[in-house]
Design a protein around this motif. Structure first.
Motif, PDB file in Angstrom:
ATOM      1  N   GLY A  30       0.630  -1.569   0.191  1.00 46.58           N
ATOM      2  CA  GLY A  30      -0.006   0.093   0.209  1.00 46.58           C
ATOM      3  C   GLY A  30       1.025   0.900   0.021  1.00 46.58           C
ATOM      4  N   ALA A  31       1.984   1.050   1.012  1.00 46.24           N
ATOM      5  CA  ALA A  31       2.865   2.386   0.640  1.00 46.24           C
ATOM      6  C   ALA A  31       3.271   3.044  -0.430  1.00 46.24           C
ATOM      7  CB  ALA A  31       4.247   2.043   1.812  1.00 46.24           C
ATOM      8  N   ASP A  35       1.787   5.993  -2.819  1.00 46.60           N
ATOM      9  CA  ASP A  35       3.557   6.973  -3.608  1.00 46.60           C
ATOM     10  C   ASP A  35       2.275   7.111  -5.398  1.00 46.60           C
ATOM     11  OD1 ASP A  35       4.392   7.470  -1.032  1.00 46.60           O
ATOM     12  OD2 ASP A  35       6.049   6.010  -1.542  1.00 46.60           O
ATOM     13  N   TRP A  36       2.464   6.792  -5.955  1.00 42.74           N
ATOM     14  CA  TRP A  36       1.994   5.850  -6.734  1.00 42.74           C
ATOM     15  C   TRP A  36       0.484   6.916  -7.063  1.00 42.74           C
ATOM     16  CZ3 TRP A  36      -1.680   1.614  -9.441  1.00 42.74           C
ATOM     17  CH2 TRP A  36      -1.475   2.881 -11.417  1.00 42.74           C
ATOM     18  N   GLU A  61      -2.020   8.254   7.108  1.00 42.69           N
ATOM     19  CA  GLU A  61      -1.042   8.900   7.549  1.00 42.69           C
ATOM     20  C   GLU A  61      -0.474   8.906   6.701  1.00 42.69           C
ATOM     21  OE1 GLU A  61       0.752   5.151   9.378  1.00 42.69           O
ATOM     22  OE2 GLU A  61      -0.029   5.097  11.112  1.00 42.69           O
ATOM     23  N   ARG A  62      -0.267   9.407   5.495  1.00 44.37           N
ATOM     24  CA  ARG A  62      -0.154   9.551   4.545  1.00 44.37           C
ATOM     25  C   ARG A  62       0.131  10.559   3.177  1.00 44.37           C
ATOM     26  NH1 ARG A  62       4.425   5.286   3.395  1.00 44.37           N
ATOM     27  NH2 ARG A  62       4.469   6.413   1.175  1.00 44.37           N
ATOM     28  N   CYS A  63      -2.362  10.680   2.858  1.00 44.08           N
ATOM     29  CA  CYS A  63      -2.621  11.230   2.398  1.00 44.08           C
ATOM     30  C   CYS A  63      -3.071  12.600   3.369  1.00 44.08           C
ATOM     31  CB  CYS A  63      -3.231  10.624   1.557  1.00 44.08           C
ATOM     32  SG  CYS A  63      -2.299   9.066   0.386  1.00 44.08           S
ATOM     33  N   VAL A 200       6.917  -6.600  -3.045  1.00 43.70           N
ATOM     34  CA  VAL A 200       7.479  -6.326  -1.801  1.00 43.70           C
ATOM     35  C   VAL A 200       8.008  -7.345  -1.099  1.00 43.70           C
ATOM     36  CG1 VAL A 200       5.703  -4.747  -1.206  1.00 43.70           C
ATOM     37  CG2 VAL A 200       4.903  -7.079  -1.174  1.00 43.70           C
ATOM     38  N   ARG A 201       8.724  -6.828   0.150  1.00 47.08           N
ATOM     39  CA  ARG A 201       9.945  -7.694   0.943  1.00 47.08           C
ATOM     40  C   ARG A 201       9.308  -7.583   1.958  1.00 47.08           C
ATOM     41  NH1 ARG A 201      15.756  -8.881  -0.749  1.00 47.08           N
ATOM     42  NH2 ARG A 201      14.300  -9.946  -2.733  1.00 47.08           N
ATOM     43  N   ARG A 202       9.126  -8.924   3.222  1.00 49.15           N
ATOM     44  CA  ARG A 202       9.125  -9.562   4.619  1.00 49.15           C
ATOM     45  C   ARG A 202      10.097 -10.266   5.043  1.00 49.15           C
ATOM     46  NH1 ARG A 202       3.194 -10.684   7.041  1.00 49.15           N
ATOM     47  NH2 ARG A 202       3.585 -10.131   9.196  1.00 49.15           N
TER      48      ARG A 202
END
Length: 273
Positions: A30-31, A35-36, A61-63, A200-202
Motif C-alpha cells: 500500500g505504501a 506514492d504512485w 497517515e500518508r495522504c 514487496v519483501r517481508r
C-alpha cells in the motif's frame, strides 16, 4: 482485504489474526501504491474492502484526507478497524462492493486494496466505484498477482495442494491479472488508465514466526487443522526447505501485486448510469 458477502469459501473475521497474516503485507504494498497515486491532500476517500483498517490507517497517515469512509462485509473486521486510534475519524459500515451504499459522485477517490479477486462480479464492483466518484476523480486498486504466483503465501498453498488437499480459493483470481484489471477499468468507462507492478519483501523472525502467521489465514488455518499428523509434518518439512533462513534464522521472501488507476470522465454522459 475484503471477503465479499457472496462467498463462503474464505471469510476474514479475526482482525488481530488478519493484521499479522495480511495487514503487514497490505501496508508494504500500500505504501508504494499510495506514492504512485500521489493524491492531493484534503480529498474525500472511499476504501472498498477496508477489512481491519490496515490500509485505511496507512492512507490517513500518508495522504492527509479530508474524510475517509470504509466498507466491508465483516462486522468483526470493522470492529477491529474502529479500535485503531488513527481511525477515530473514519466512518465505517458493513456493505457489499457490488452495491455500494453511497449516492453518485460522493468521493474524490475510491480504492480497492487486495479485494478485487474476492468480488464475484469484478466488473460490477468497478462500475460501482466509478459511480460513487466525482467526475475527474480517481478509481484505483491493487491486488496480489494470483495467477502469476504473487500471493505472499502461494508457496505454502502449493505445497498443501501438492499433498492432494484442496485449499479454499477466492472466486475471481483472474481479476488480479494486469491486463484484466486494465480491461475492467476501461469497461467501466474510466479514462487515463495506468497500471504498474508492485514488488514487496517481508522478513519473519524465524520459521516458527512464519508458520504461526500463516495459521491466521482463513484459507490455511482451518485446512491444516483437518490434516493428519503425518501429512502436517511432511508439509512443514517441505515448506521449511523452501524458505531458507539467514544466519540469524530470519526468513525473507517476496510477493508481487498488480495495480491500476483511472479517472472518472470529467464530462460524464447523462445516461451513463
Amino acid at each position: 482485504m475484503m471477503n465479499d458477502m457472496q462467498t463462503n469459501a474464505i471469510r476474514f473475521n479475526n482482525g488481530a489474526a488478519y493484521e499479522r497474516y495480511m495487514g503487514k503485507w497490505s501496508q508494504l504494498a500500500g505504501a508504494t501504491f499510495l506514492d504512485w497515486l500521489s493524491p492531493e491532500p484534503t480529498r474525500q476517500w472511499l476504501d472498498v474492502g477496508c477489512g481491519n483498517g490496515a490500509f485505511t490507517e496507512l492512507l490517513i497517515e500518508r495522504c492527509s484526507p479530508a474524510s475517509v469512509h470504509g466498507i466491508d462485509p465483516s462486522g468483526e473486521q470493522l470492529a477491529y478497524a474502529r479500535g485503531r486510534p488513527a481511525l477515530r475519524t473514519a466512518q465505517f459500515r458493513v456493505g457489499d462492493a457490488m452495491a455500494l451504499p453511497y449516492p453518485d459522485a460522493t468521493f474524490d477517490l475510491a480504492v480497492m486494496p487486495l479485494v478485487i479477486f474476492f468480488v464475484p462480479d469484478p466488473a460490477r464492483g468497478i462500475v460501482e466505484m466509478g459511480r460513487v466518484v466525482r467526475p475527474g476523480g480517481t478509481v484505483a486498486a491493487y491486488a496480489w498477482d494470483m495467477p502469476g504466483g504473487g500471493f505472499p503465501y502461494e508457496m505454502l498453498l502449493a505445497e498443501i495442494r501438492g499433498l492432494g488437499i484442496a485449499v479454499p480459493a477466492p472466486p475471481s483470481p483472474d481479476a488480479s491479472r494486469m491486463n484484466v484489471m486494465q480491461d475492467l477499468w476501461a469497461g467501466a468507462g474510466l479514462v487515463e488508465i495506468e497500471t504498474r507492478g508492485i514488488d514487496v519483501r517481508r522478513t519473519f523472525a524465524d520459521f516458527a514466526d512464519f508458520w504461526e502467521t500463516a495459521l491466521g489465514a482463513p484459507s490455511v488455518g482451518p485446512t491444516l487443522a483437518t490434516m493428519a499428523d503425518d501429512d502436517l509434518a511432511t508439509l512443514k518439512t517441505r515448506v521449511r526447505d523452501r524458505l531458507p533462513a539467514d544466519a540469524s534464522g530470519r526468513i525473507t521472501y517476496d510477493a508481487r501485486a498488480n495495480a491500476v488507476k483511472g479517472q472518472v470522465p470529467k464530462l460524464r454522459a447523462a445516461n451513463a448510469h
